[in-house]
Write a protein that holds these residues in place. Structure first.
Motif, PDB file in Angstrom:
ATOM      1  N   GLY A 120       0.431  -0.699   0.274  1.00  0.00           N
ATOM      2  CA  GLY A 120       0.089  -0.013  -0.230  1.00  0.00           C
ATOM      3  C   GLY A 120       0.796   0.968   0.069  1.00  0.00           C
ATOM      4  N   HIS A 121       2.010   1.112  -0.288  1.00  0.00           N
ATOM      5  CA  HIS A 121       3.134   2.399  -0.447  1.00  0.00           C
ATOM      6  C   HIS A 121       2.890   2.610  -1.617  1.00  0.00           C
ATOM      7  N   LYS A 122       3.749   3.934  -1.944  1.00  0.00           N
ATOM      8  CA  LYS A 122       3.936   4.466  -3.096  1.00  0.00           C
ATOM      9  C   LYS A 122       5.270   3.753  -3.850  1.00  0.00           C
ATOM     10  N   PRO A 123       5.239   4.003  -5.031  1.00  0.00           N
ATOM     11  CA  PRO A 123       6.411   2.963  -5.599  1.00  0.00           C
ATOM     12  C   PRO A 123       7.625   3.863  -5.991  1.00  0.00           C
ATOM     13  N   ASP A 124       8.136   4.116  -5.223  1.00  0.00           N
ATOM     14  CA  ASP A 124       8.935   4.836  -4.553  1.00  0.00           C
ATOM     15  C   ASP A 124      10.030   4.441  -3.396  1.00  0.00           C
ATOM     16  N   ILE A 125      11.493   4.154  -4.141  1.00  0.00           N
ATOM     17  CA  ILE A 125      12.917   3.410  -3.646  1.00  0.00           C
ATOM     18  C   ILE A 125      13.531   4.266  -2.401  1.00  0.00           C
TER      19      ILE A 125
END
Length: 145
Positions: A120-125
């Protein structure tokens, strides 16, 4: 063969209940190896390629071996659990990909992005404080947000 299959089903169910449900619930290499061997042994009992009761006894022995090793790993402090079950590997540390670990584990950046989305997180490493390849093969993510 149908009667043997029914007998093997109930014997296997009983043996698994004695062993522990986690044998097939966690999917570590330790558990998967037992599952494969267990299925192979019990298939011989169903098809009649091996004597019925000795085959059931062999399946029971495998499950008890699994249970015993799992218990030993739990109760010892000298790393036996890591030897038997493996240990988690860090894939991302403070937003930086650990490329050597990723390569040795065959994990791609897309796999990590998928784990982020699944959690459920933004796909931002860059928002990842730490990401681990767990012993089960799942990727767990701790975000710094």
């Amino acid at each position: 063969m149908s009667f043997r299959a029914v007998g093997v089903f109930f014997a296997a169910l009983l043996i698994i209940r004695i062993g522990n449900h986690r044998i097939f619930g966690k999917n570590t290499a330790f558990d998967i190896v037992l599952g494969v061997i267990y299925g192979s042994v019990l298939s011989r009992a169903i098809t009649g390629n091996a004597p019925f009761w000795p085959t059931i006894a062999a399946a029971f022995t495998l499950v008890m071996l699994h249970k015993g090793l799992a218990s030993l790993a739990y109760h010892t402090n000298f790393g036996l659990g890591n030897i038997i079950k493996g240990k988690p590997k860090i894939l991302v540390k403070n937003g930086e990909l650990q490329r050597e670990t990723m390569a040795s584990s065959s994990v791609t950046e897309n796999d990590i992005l998928e784990a982020l989305r699944s959690a459920g997180h933004k796909p931002d490493i860059s928002n990842i404080s730490a990401a681990y390849l767990e012993r089960s093969g799942n990727i767990s993510i701790i975000c710094s947000e």
